[in-house]
Design a protein around this motif. Structure first.
Motif, PDB file in Angstrom:
ATOM      1  N   ASN A 255       3.259   3.568   8.927  1.00 37.87           N
ATOM      2  CA  ASN A 255       2.309   2.988   7.977  1.00 37.87           C
ATOM      3  C   ASN A 255       2.478   1.483   7.849  1.00 37.87           C
ATOM      4  O   ASN A 255       1.977   0.864   6.906  1.00 37.87           O
ATOM      5  CB  ASN A 255       2.467   3.643   6.602  1.00 37.87           C
ATOM      6  CG  ASN A 255       1.866   5.033   6.558  1.00 37.87           C
ATOM      7  OD1 ASN A 255       0.866   5.313   7.209  1.00 37.87           O
ATOM      8  ND2 ASN A 255       2.491   5.922   5.806  1.00 37.87           N
ATOM      9  N   ASN A 256       3.230   0.890   8.788  1.00 36.48           N
ATOM     10  CA  ASN A 256       3.417  -0.562   8.821  1.00 36.48           C
ATOM     11  C   ASN A 256       4.157  -1.088   7.602  1.00 36.48           C
ATOM     12  O   ASN A 256       3.950  -2.233   7.183  1.00 36.48           O
ATOM     13  CB  ASN A 256       2.066  -1.285   8.939  1.00 36.48           C
ATOM     14  CG  ASN A 256       1.893  -1.952  10.285  1.00 36.48           C
ATOM     15  OD1 ASN A 256       2.826  -2.023  11.080  1.00 36.48           O
ATOM     16  ND2 ASN A 256       0.702  -2.439  10.560  1.00 36.48           N
ATOM     17  N   GLU A 257       5.050  -0.276   7.020  1.00 39.49           N
ATOM     18  CA  GLU A 257       5.818  -0.744   5.874  1.00 39.49           C
ATOM     19  C   GLU A 257       6.856  -1.761   6.290  1.00 39.49           C
ATOM     20  O   GLU A 257       7.252  -2.608   5.495  1.00 39.49           O
ATOM     21  CB  GLU A 257       6.486   0.449   5.175  1.00 39.49           C
ATOM     22  CG  GLU A 257       5.490   1.377   4.483  1.00 39.49           C
ATOM     23  CD  GLU A 257       6.164   2.481   3.704  1.00 39.49           C
ATOM     24  OE1 GLU A 257       7.404   2.432   3.552  1.00 39.49           O
ATOM     25  OE2 GLU A 257       5.456   3.385   3.229  1.00 39.49           O
ATOM     26  N   LYS A 258       7.312  -1.693   7.518  1.00 36.97           N
ATOM     27  CA  LYS A 258       8.231  -2.717   8.035  1.00 36.97           C
ATOM     28  C   LYS A 258       8.031  -2.832   9.539  1.00 36.97           C
ATOM     29  O   LYS A 258       7.518  -1.919  10.195  1.00 36.97           O
ATOM     30  CB  LYS A 258       9.689  -2.382   7.695  1.00 36.97           C
ATOM     31  CG  LYS A 258      10.195  -1.103   8.299  1.00 36.97           C
ATOM     32  CD  LYS A 258      11.702  -0.975   8.097  1.00 36.97           C
ATOM     33  CE  LYS A 258      12.089  -0.777   6.653  1.00 36.97           C
ATOM     34  NZ  LYS A 258      11.877   0.596   6.197  1.00 36.97           N
ATOM     35  N   GLU A 259       8.435  -3.968  10.101  1.00 38.93           N
ATOM     36  CA  GLU A 259       8.312  -4.195  11.537  1.00 38.93           C
ATOM     37  C   GLU A 259       9.301  -3.326  12.299  1.00 38.93           C
ATOM     38  O   GLU A 259      10.447  -3.146  11.876  1.00 38.93           O
ATOM     39  CB  GLU A 259       8.565  -5.672  11.863  1.00 38.93           C
ATOM     40  CG  GLU A 259       7.458  -6.610  11.409  1.00 38.93           C
ATOM     41  CD  GLU A 259       6.155  -6.379  12.157  1.00 38.93           C
ATOM     42  OE1 GLU A 259       6.226  -6.047  13.360  1.00 38.93           O
ATOM     43  OE2 GLU A 259       5.094  -6.511  11.539  1.00 38.93           O
TER      44      GLU A 259
ATOM     45  N   LEU B  77       3.075   5.848  19.750  1.00 34.37           N
ATOM     46  CA  LEU B  77       3.260   5.253  18.430  1.00 34.37           C
ATOM     47  C   LEU B  77       1.892   4.990  17.821  1.00 34.37           C
ATOM     48  O   LEU B  77       1.100   4.227  18.373  1.00 34.37           O
ATOM     49  CB  LEU B  77       4.056   3.950  18.541  1.00 34.37           C
ATOM     50  CG  LEU B  77       4.212   3.137  17.256  1.00 34.37           C
ATOM     51  CD1 LEU B  77       4.954   3.932  16.182  1.00 34.37           C
ATOM     52  CD2 LEU B  77       4.928   1.816  17.539  1.00 34.37           C
ATOM     53  N   VAL B  78       1.622   5.632  16.687  1.00 30.45           N
ATOM     54  CA  VAL B  78       0.303   5.555  16.064  1.00 30.45           C
ATOM     55  C   VAL B  78       0.423   4.870  14.703  1.00 30.45           C
ATOM     56  O   VAL B  78       1.226   5.278  13.862  1.00 30.45           O
ATOM     57  CB  VAL B  78      -0.311   6.955  15.880  1.00 30.45           C
ATOM     58  CG1 VAL B  78      -1.724   6.847  15.327  1.00 30.45           C
ATOM     59  CG2 VAL B  78      -0.326   7.717  17.193  1.00 30.45           C
ATOM     60  N   LYS B  79      -0.385   3.829  14.521  1.00 31.53           N
ATOM     61  CA  LYS B  79      -0.473   3.161  13.231  1.00 31.53           C
ATOM     62  C   LYS B  79      -1.914   3.224  12.732  1.00 31.53           C
ATOM     63  O   LYS B  79      -2.838   3.517  13.495  1.00 31.53           O
ATOM     64  CB  LYS B  79      -0.024   1.696  13.334  1.00 31.53           C
ATOM     65  CG  LYS B  79       1.451   1.521  13.644  1.00 31.53           C
ATOM     66  CD  LYS B  79       1.837   0.045  13.613  1.00 31.53           C
ATOM     67  CE  LYS B  79       3.312  -0.157  13.899  1.00 31.53           C
ATOM     68  NZ  LYS B  79       3.704  -1.592  13.808  1.00 31.53           N
ATOM     69  N   GLY B  80      -2.101   2.904  11.463  1.00 27.94           N
ATOM     70  CA  GLY B  80      -3.428   2.922  10.874  1.00 27.94           C
ATOM     71  C   GLY B  80      -3.330   3.109   9.372  1.00 27.94           C
ATOM     72  O   GLY B  80      -2.265   3.433   8.840  1.00 27.94           O
ATOM     73  N   GLU B  81      -4.442   2.889   8.694  1.00 28.80           N
ATOM     74  CA  GLU B  81      -4.472   3.087   7.247  1.00 28.80           C
ATOM     75  C   GLU B  81      -4.042   4.509   6.896  1.00 28.80           C
ATOM     76  O   GLU B  81      -4.298   5.440   7.664  1.00 28.80           O
ATOM     77  CB  GLU B  81      -5.889   2.871   6.706  1.00 28.80           C
ATOM     78  CG  GLU B  81      -6.320   1.437   6.569  1.00 28.80           C
ATOM     79  CD  GLU B  81      -7.670   1.340   5.881  1.00 28.80           C
ATOM     80  OE1 GLU B  81      -7.943   2.151   4.972  1.00 28.80           O
ATOM     81  OE2 GLU B  81      -8.455   0.459   6.260  1.00 28.80           O
ATOM     82  N   PRO B  82      -3.399   4.690   5.723  1.00 23.42           N
ATOM     83  CA  PRO B  82      -3.145   6.064   5.260  1.00 23.42           C
ATOM     84  C   PRO B  82      -4.456   6.843   5.172  1.00 23.42           C
ATOM     85  O   PRO B  82      -5.477   6.318   4.733  1.00 23.42           O
ATOM     86  CB  PRO B  82      -2.529   5.855   3.867  1.00 23.42           C
ATOM     87  CG  PRO B  82      -1.924   4.485   3.915  1.00 23.42           C
ATOM     88  CD  PRO B  82      -2.827   3.676   4.806  1.00 23.42           C
ATOM     89  N   GLY B  83      -4.414   8.086   5.628  1.00 21.06           N
ATOM     90  CA  GLY B  83      -5.610   8.923   5.552  1.00 21.06           C
ATOM     91  C   GLY B  83      -6.513   8.846   6.759  1.00 21.06           C
ATOM     92  O   GLY B  83      -7.598   9.426   6.759  1.00 21.06           O
ATOM     93  N   THR B  84      -6.077   8.145   7.819  1.00 22.68           N
ATOM     94  CA  THR B  84      -6.916   8.051   9.016  1.00 22.68           C
ATOM     95  C   THR B  84      -6.575   9.125  10.051  1.00 22.68           C
ATOM     96  O   THR B  84      -7.093   9.095  11.164  1.00 22.68           O
ATOM     97  CB  THR B  84      -6.791   6.661   9.668  1.00 22.68           C
ATOM     98  OG1 THR B  84      -5.404   6.319   9.817  1.00 22.68           O
ATOM     99  CG2 THR B  84      -7.474   5.599   8.816  1.00 22.68           C
TER     100      THR B  84
ATOM    101  N   ILE C 111      -5.230   3.305  14.917  1.00 18.41           N
ATOM    102  CA  ILE C 111      -6.435   4.066  14.571  1.00 18.41           C
ATOM    103  C   ILE C 111      -7.260   3.241  13.587  1.00 18.41           C
ATOM    104  O   ILE C 111      -6.871   3.080  12.436  1.00 18.41           O
ATOM    105  CB  ILE C 111      -6.084   5.440  13.971  1.00 18.41           C
ATOM    106  CG1 ILE C 111      -5.303   6.284  14.972  1.00 18.41           C
ATOM    107  CG2 ILE C 111      -7.357   6.177  13.551  1.00 18.41           C
ATOM    108  CD1 ILE C 111      -4.953   7.672  14.468  1.00 18.41           C
ATOM    109  N   ASP C 112      -8.362   2.698  14.073  1.00 17.54           N
ATOM    110  CA  ASP C 112      -9.254   1.947  13.195  1.00 17.54           C
ATOM    111  C   ASP C 112      -9.890   2.882  12.179  1.00 17.54           C
ATOM    112  O   ASP C 112     -10.096   4.074  12.453  1.00 17.54           O
ATOM    113  CB  ASP C 112     -10.357   1.258  14.002  1.00 17.54           C
ATOM    114  CG  ASP C 112      -9.810   0.141  14.882  1.00 17.54           C
ATOM    115  OD1 ASP C 112      -8.994  -0.651  14.381  1.00 17.54           O
ATOM    116  OD2 ASP C 112     -10.198   0.078  16.058  1.00 17.54           O
TER     117      ASP C 112
END
Length: 285
Positions: free
Chosen positions: A159-163, A30-37, A177-178
């Motif tokens: 994209n962390n739009e919801k939990e 499961l990968v999260k991070g700012e859009p475009g990373t 992804i920082d």
């Protein structure tokens, strides 16, 4: 399995270890991070590095979990029965395979990307728990169980739009992804533009990070937008000169449409530039 990136994708040590951990544990990454990373690009480049197929399931707000397994087209079957179409009695002819089915029946291990899972209904991730755990599902219409021939490498982006539900999170290996630091961005630029002038990169990165640090910015420019901006700058010598001679009291850098994506942020930068001009001019007498 060692994922060292590709000729067009720079991977950090942390991301490399996350990929290896997920594969070792046989769990979705499961990968999260700012859009475009580079979340989606990760799956694409991982498949490329392994020389295997990428199967992508793009999630929308209306997507249901069963669509990833299969859909039974009862309407078409009813219509065909009324028209006397041959083969209407064979249910298999009206089963549309989903992306999970496609990945499960592949003759080779594939990379399965479930892209932007947080766009779907909150119950969507939980509805996939059993299938992702057991690597199998049951087709009621044909009375068959579909089992994975080879466990796919599953990359899930958010994209962390919801939990996401806790039960789902427990079954994933998580990595955030920082946003790249200046050194990593330099490596990314070098990968895309190996012959770019060092002066242009240095000045562009300076402006890029200044923009990202502007207080109140609604949408910070991303890595992919930096790459687009540099591509435009390289093709426009006048824009390059404008960048080199840029006055801090001027709000918008050249070709800023590649970086700034809404009128609110444009107005904000203009206000900040006005404040700089006012400060530089000093109080009136």
């Amino acid at each position: 399995m060692a994922f060292e990136g590709t000729s067009t994708y720079v991977v950090t040590d942390a991301l490399r270890l996350a990929v290896e951990a997920a594969v070792t544990l046989q769990r979705p990454l499961l990968v999260k991070g700012e859009p475009g990373t580079g979340k989606t690009l990760l799956a694409e480049e991982l498949a490329r590095s392994l020389d295997t197929r990428l199967i992508t399931w793009h999630i929308k707000s209306t997507t249901k979990a069963h669509q990833g397994l299969y859909e039974y087209d009862a309407v078409s079957r009813l219509r065909d029965s009324q028209l006397g179409v041959e083969g209407v009695h064979e249910v298999r002819n009206y089963i549309n395979k989903g992306k999970l089915w496609e990945a499960f029946e592949s003759d080779e291990r594939v990379v399965l990307l479930i892209d932007e899972i947080d766009k779907a209904d909150i119950e969507f991730p939980n509805d996939l728990l059993q299938e992702l755990d057991r690597m199998e599902f049951y087709v009621y219409e044909t009375d068959q169980t579909v089992r994975a021939r080879h466990r796919p490498i599953i990359v899930i982006t958010s994209n962390n739009e919801k939990e996401l539900p806790d039960a789902f999170l427990r079954r994933c290996f998580f990595h955030y992804i920082d946003f790249p630091d200046r050194e990593t961005l330099q490596q990314i630029v070098d990968v895309h533009f190996p012959a770019i002038a060092p002066r242009l990169v240095s000045q562009a990165l300076e402006v890029f990070f200044d923009l990202r640090q502007a207080p109140g910015l609604r949408k910070k420019p991303s890595t992919s937008e930096l790459v687009d901006w540099l591509k435009l700058l390289m093709a426009d010598e006048l824009a390059q000169e404008a960048l080199y001679q840029r006055d801090p009291s001027k709000a918008i850098p050249p070709l800023a449409g590649a970086l700034i994506k809404n009128e609110q942020d444009t107005a904000l930068l203009e206000r900040l530039a006005f404040m700089v001009r006012r400060q530089n001019n000093g109080p009136r007498r």
